[in-house]
Motif scaffolding. Structure first.
Motif, PDB file in Angstrom:
ATOM      1  N   LEU A   1       6.101  71.311   3.259  1.00  0.00           N
ATOM      2  CA  LEU A   1       6.119  72.758   3.796  1.00  0.00           C
ATOM      3  C   LEU A   1       7.567  73.007   4.519  1.00  0.00           C
ATOM      4  O   LEU A   1       8.082  74.085   4.254  1.00  0.00           O
ATOM      5  N   TRP A   2       8.047  72.088   5.098  1.00  0.00           N
ATOM      6  CA  TRP A   2       9.485  72.141   5.790  1.00  0.00           C
ATOM      7  C   TRP A   2      10.515  72.383   4.766  1.00  0.00           C
ATOM      8  O   TRP A   2      11.418  73.532   4.927  1.00  0.00           O
ATOM      9  N   LEU A   3      10.642  71.920   3.642  1.00  0.00           N
ATOM     10  CA  LEU A   3      11.357  72.018   2.479  1.00  0.00           C
ATOM     11  C   LEU A   3      11.227  73.373   1.788  1.00  0.00           C
ATOM     12  O   LEU A   3      11.926  74.153   1.257  1.00  0.00           O
ATOM     13  N   GLN A   4       9.862  73.804   1.810  1.00  0.00           N
ATOM     14  CA  GLN A   4       9.695  74.964   1.209  1.00  0.00           C
ATOM     15  C   GLN A   4      10.092  76.300   1.934  1.00  0.00           C
ATOM     16  O   GLN A   4      10.504  77.350   1.528  1.00  0.00           O
ATOM     17  N   MET A   5       9.854  76.002   3.554  1.00  0.00           N
ATOM     18  CA  MET A   5      10.289  77.130   4.263  1.00  0.00           C
ATOM     19  C   MET A   5      11.886  77.071   4.375  1.00  0.00           C
ATOM     20  O   MET A   5      12.270  78.080   4.560  1.00  0.00           O
ATOM     21  N   LYS A   6      12.739  75.869   4.208  1.00  0.00           N
ATOM     22  CA  LYS A   6      13.950  75.968   3.804  1.00  0.00           C
ATOM     23  C   LYS A   6      14.584  76.306   2.525  1.00  0.00           C
ATOM     24  O   LYS A   6      15.688  76.373   2.351  1.00  0.00           O
ATOM     25  N   ASP A   7      13.617  76.756   1.655  1.00  0.00           N
ATOM     26  CA  ASP A   7      14.238  77.240   0.297  1.00  0.00           C
ATOM     27  C   ASP A   7      14.638  76.155  -0.422  1.00  0.00           C
ATOM     28  O   ASP A   7      15.497  76.131  -1.581  1.00  0.00           O
TER      29      ASP A   7
ATOM     30  N   VAL B 189       0.268  72.325  -4.936  1.00  0.00           N
ATOM     31  CA  VAL B 189       1.149  70.913  -4.792  1.00  0.00           C
ATOM     32  C   VAL B 189       1.691  70.590  -3.495  1.00  0.00           C
ATOM     33  O   VAL B 189       1.373  69.355  -3.235  1.00  0.00           O
ATOM     34  N   ILE B 190       1.858  71.440  -2.576  1.00  0.00           N
ATOM     35  CA  ILE B 190       2.202  71.061  -1.192  1.00  0.00           C
ATOM     36  C   ILE B 190       1.003  70.226  -0.490  1.00  0.00           C
ATOM     37  O   ILE B 190       1.255  69.592   0.255  1.00  0.00           O
ATOM     38  N   PHE B 191      -0.013  70.936  -0.797  1.00  0.00           N
ATOM     39  CA  PHE B 191      -1.391  70.652  -0.258  1.00  0.00           C
ATOM     40  C   PHE B 191      -1.857  69.333  -0.722  1.00  0.00           C
ATOM     41  O   PHE B 191      -3.153  69.075  -0.253  1.00  0.00           O
TER      42      PHE B 191
ATOM     43  N   CYS C  56      -0.569  61.590   4.689  1.00  0.00           N
ATOM     44  CA  CYS C  56      -0.907  62.854   4.034  1.00  0.00           C
ATOM     45  C   CYS C  56      -0.184  63.929   4.832  1.00  0.00           C
ATOM     46  O   CYS C  56       0.424  64.859   4.410  1.00  0.00           O
ATOM     47  N   LEU C  57      -0.414  64.043   6.200  1.00  0.00           N
ATOM     48  CA  LEU C  57      -0.046  64.971   7.137  1.00  0.00           C
ATOM     49  C   LEU C  57       1.729  65.041   7.137  1.00  0.00           C
ATOM     50  O   LEU C  57       2.231  66.134   7.278  1.00  0.00           O
ATOM     51  N   LEU C  58       2.115  64.000   6.968  1.00  0.00           N
ATOM     52  CA  LEU C  58       3.661  63.724   7.091  1.00  0.00           C
ATOM     53  C   LEU C  58       4.207  64.017   5.756  1.00  0.00           C
ATOM     54  O   LEU C  58       5.064  65.056   5.752  1.00  0.00           O
ATOM     55  N   ALA C  59       3.731  63.847   4.666  1.00  0.00           N
ATOM     56  CA  ALA C  59       3.954  64.419   3.234  1.00  0.00           C
ATOM     57  C   ALA C  59       3.886  65.781   3.138  1.00  0.00           C
ATOM     58  O   ALA C  59       4.788  66.528   2.729  1.00  0.00           O
ATOM     59  N   THR C  60       2.623  66.323   3.585  1.00  0.00           N
ATOM     60  CA  THR C  60       2.418  67.804   3.628  1.00  0.00           C
ATOM     61  C   THR C  60       3.374  68.687   4.486  1.00  0.00           C
ATOM     62  O   THR C  60       4.077  69.672   4.049  1.00  0.00           O
ATOM     63  N   SER C  61       3.717  67.890   5.909  1.00  0.00           N
ATOM     64  CA  SER C  61       4.647  68.611   6.518  1.00  0.00           C
ATOM     65  C   SER C  61       6.127  68.734   6.043  1.00  0.00           C
ATOM     66  O   SER C  61       6.764  69.761   6.059  1.00  0.00           O
TER      67      SER C  61
END
Length: 280
Positions: free
Chosen positions: A139-145, A153-155, A131-136
């Motif tokens: 989040l990384w893809l969200q920050m990279k647009d 959904v991210i959490f 779950c931590l890996l999937a959320t991370s």
């Protein structure tokens, strides 16, 4: 009349090679002489020694027992010892079956406990890492647009892990409240997992407080990031007196458990109810 022309001494030697059931059941009704010889005390004393005296200690006890019951015929004593021996065998067989049932029940409990601890520890660790890996990654893809998703959904993987923790807590508390019942003490004394550690380190009520605060962190964080809740830091700050009072109340009992998590939420998320009330 002598049977087959043989004296009694010869018949005693012949009958001395027979078992008790053969001596009393098959041979005795043959004729009056054999019936009389089959009831001779020496034959039955020999049978008593051969069937119930397996060691020197038994022989000494047998001699004392025979002396105590010298008024009875050895055949009656043999019947008594045979019934006593049959009763002992039946009791030993019953005890062996009972111990076998206990051993099988203990093995079943061990299998259930291993499966439960595997669920509460190994599955929890693996699920938390995934779950931590999937959320991370999200989040990384969200920050990279690279993606445009809601923070709810991210959490979502962490929300799923919180559901798993709730199920684990329900199981642990169910075993805790039934630990005084027969059979449940075995599970509670050997149970593993974080929730059981919280209960032993603090108390059931404080464990519920910690879990409640921990479960509220991610939903509130997602709501803040989605701007569903605005933090009025300058409009409704946390009163220092209230913050200090909460610190004094929680730190002594939770310092070994989850004081950092609780205090972080008390300092950082306390204005959220006030903000929600202000929006209403």
């Amino acid at each position: 009349m002598k049977a087959f022309g043989l004296p009694d001494e010869c018949w005693r030697r012949v009958l001395g090679n027979l078992e008790a059931t053969e001596l009393s059941g098959s041979v005795a009704p043959a004729c009056r002489q054999i019936q009389r010889i089959s009831e001779h005390p020496d034959l039955w004393q020999t049978l008593l020694r051969s069937d119930f005296c397996s060691s020197l200690n038994h022989r000494a006890m047998f001699q004392a027992w025979m002396h105590m019951h010298h008024s009875f015929h050895p055949r009656q004593l043999y019947i008594f010892k045979r019934r006593e021996h049959s009763l002992d065998l039946e009791m030993a067989r019953t005890e062996l079956q009972h111990r076998g049932e206990q051993a099988r029940e203990q093995e079943r409990k061990q299998r259930r406990l291993r499966a439960l601890n595997y669920f509460l520890v190994r599955v929890a660790h693996c699920l938390l890492c995934m779950c931590l890996l999937a959320t991370s990654i999200l989040l990384w893809l969200q920050m990279k647009d690279a993606i445009q998703l809601s923070y709810y959904v991210i959490f979502a993987p962490m929300f799923g892990f919180e559901v798993f923790v709730v199920i684990s807590a329900i199981i642990t508390f169910a075993i805790y409240f039934q630990r005084s019942s027969a059979g449940w003490t075995f599970y509670w004394n050997r149970l593993q997992g974080t929730v059981r550690w919280f209960i032993l380190s603090t108390s059931p009520c404080e464990c519920l407080w910690v879990l409640g605060f921990a479960f509220s962190a991610l939903p509130l964080l997602a709501a803040i990031l989605e701007n569903d809740i605005h933090l009025p830091w300058h409009e409704a700050p946390v009163p220092p007196a209230l913050s200090g009072l909460l610190d004094v109340h929680f730190v002594p009992s939770l310092e070994r458990a989850a004081a950092p998590v609780v205090l972080l939420q008390l300092h950082w998320l306390m204005p959220l109810p006030l903000a929600a009330a202000g929006r209403l």
